[in-house]
Scaffold this motif. Structure first.
Motif, mmCIF file in Angstrom:
data_model
loop_
_atom_site.group_PDB
_atom_site.id
_atom_site.type_symbol
_atom_site.label_atom_id
_atom_site.label_comp_id
_atom_site.label_asym_id
_atom_site.label_seq_id
_atom_site.Cartn_x
_atom_site.Cartn_y
_atom_site.Cartn_z
ATOM 1 N N GLN A 43 0.847 -1.192 0.000
ATOM 2 C CA GLN A 43 0.000 0.000 0.000
ATOM 3 C C GLN A 43 0.887 1.250 0.000
ATOM 4 O OE1 GLN A 43 -3.376 -0.038 -0.252
ATOM 5 N NE2 GLN A 43 -3.207 -2.257 -0.401
ATOM 6 N N ARG A 219 -6.894 3.804 -2.924
ATOM 7 C CA ARG A 219 -5.998 2.849 -2.259
ATOM 8 C C ARG A 219 -4.763 2.590 -3.133
ATOM 9 N NH1 ARG A 219 -8.557 -1.999 0.699
ATOM 10 N NH2 ARG A 219 -6.529 -1.679 1.661
ATOM 11 N N VAL A 221 -0.942 1.957 -4.506
ATOM 12 C CA VAL A 221 0.097 1.011 -4.101
ATOM 13 C C VAL A 221 1.446 1.493 -4.636
ATOM 14 C CG1 VAL A 221 -1.458 -0.976 -3.989
ATOM 15 C CG2 VAL A 221 -0.287 -0.465 -6.137
#
Ligand code: HEM
Length: 343
Positions: A43, A219, A221
């Motif tokens: 993440q 989200r 990464v």
């Protein structure tokens, strides 16, 4: 955060260097004394203060020099920035992502005011004050992706998602480690990764693609990748191979510390809201061997990684001509002590 931007060059007299603070925050990528490809995706969470992971978009002391280098590359070769027509919504998504992030985390340097579609962008280091209508390309002096990536460190690729794959249909690539946007544009994830040895047989790309196809908005990464560069040159593109390829033959035991650089790429991936495209940022950090050995645990570990890295990888990364000389030089800084995992 107030930054002091250095005057330096990534070509000709190569005056690039890292301040002691920049060395301290260098994203040293090795968690073990050996290296092999893996699906090293995590993440993109806020990291420690002052680290390159503190904010989603990292701006540092090299900002002005990198933006100047990008302008020089584009002047010689406008094809380093290309975008297929269906990517225009993704381009605007990128404008939003970068302006929001830069203004939020570096308010002394960048400012964004939004009133519906009427946006006002101020970039103090580059002396830019721009009012424009979000979504209306005619209101910016350049196309949206080119406009904002001329003002943000790192290379950027915009990937369209369709037919269960990702397609490199847009990008600003001026500081790449020996690959070409002009060649890769319109290719899919498996196609542009085809030259990479070993990883395909390990299933790395199948798993990485599957993961990315499910990437969720909000989200992001990241992963780290590394290679090496002779002289602190950002633009090691195939297009300019004649300018930098021969540098690899100039390494001697006397100049390793100054000439040989570890280049680490912080690669982050975001799902974009309007277009459903993915942006892939490639933020490069370079450190000379002289600078690297000022941190003894890095010197020890990098000596072992470079000594033992598989031949196919060394060949692909273009290290073969100077690897032995660099390993011999680094061995002086390796006392054989065990290292702790994970630093
Ligand atoms: C290398 C692009 C995501 C692993 C490369 C290359 C490109 C590229 C252009 C150079 C290939 C050449 O030699 O021509 C991208 C883009 C991505 C992406 C646009 C975003 C979707 C990933 C992910 C992984 C990965 C998620 C995860 C494992 C690798 C590896 C290499 C590579 C291992 C070889 C690098 C080296 O040894 O220096 N990538 N990549 N890539 N990519 Fe990706």
């Amino acid at each position: 955060m107030t930054l002091h931007f250095k005057k330096e060059s990534f070509r000709d007299d190569f005056t690039f260097s890292n301040s002691p603070e920049a060395i301290r925050r260098f994203p040293f990528p090795f968690e073990k004394d050996e290296y092999m490809y893996s699906v090293n995706i995590e993440q993109h969470m806020p990291g420690p203060a002052k680290s390159p992971f503190e904010f989603p978009i990292d701006i540092d002391e090299h900002y002005l020099a990198e933006m100047h280098d990008r302008a020089l590359v584009l002047k010689e070769d406008p094809g380093r920035c290309q975008s297929l027509p269906h990517m225009i919504t993704a381009e605007w998504d990128l404008v939003e992502l970068l302006m929001e992030s830069m203004a939020k985390h570096y308010p002394e340097h960048f400012q964004l005011t939004r009133d519906g579609d009427a946006w006002h962008w101020v970039n103090r280091p580059l002396g830019i004050d721009q009012r424009f209508t979000f979504g209306d390309t005619a209101t910016l002096p350049r196309p949206p992706m080119e406009y904002i990536t001329r003002q943000c460190q790192g290379d950027f690729a915009l990937l369209d998602q369709r037919l269960g794959n990702l397609w490199m249909d847009s990008g600003m690539i001026t500081g790449q480690a020996d690959w070409s946007l002009d060649f890769d544009i319109g290719m899919n994830f498996m196609e542009w990764h085809a030259p990479v040895p070993l990883a395909k047989d390990m299933g790395v790309f199948e798993r990485a693609l599957k993961f990315l196809l499910n990437l969720q908005q909000g989200r992001p990464v990241r992963r780290l990748n590394w290679t090496m560069t002779i002289n602190p040159r950002l633009d090691t593109s195939p297009e300019n191979y004649d300018k930098w390829g021969r540098d690899r033959t100039t390494v001697t035991p006397e100049n390793v510390g100054d000439k040989v650089h570890l280049r680490v790429e912080l690669q982050a991936m975001w799902r974009l809201p309007r277009s459903n495209a993915i942006v892939f940022s490639i933020r490069a950090y370079m450190i000379s061997m002289d600078e690297l050995v000022t941190v003894p645990k890095w010197a020890r570990r990098f000596h072992r990684v470079l000594r033992d890295v598989r031949g196919e990888l060394a060949e692909y990364k273009g290290l073969s001509r100077y690897r032995d000389k660099t390993v011999a030089w680094l061995s002086r800084y390796d006392d054989g002590a065990p290292t702790s995992p994970g630093f």
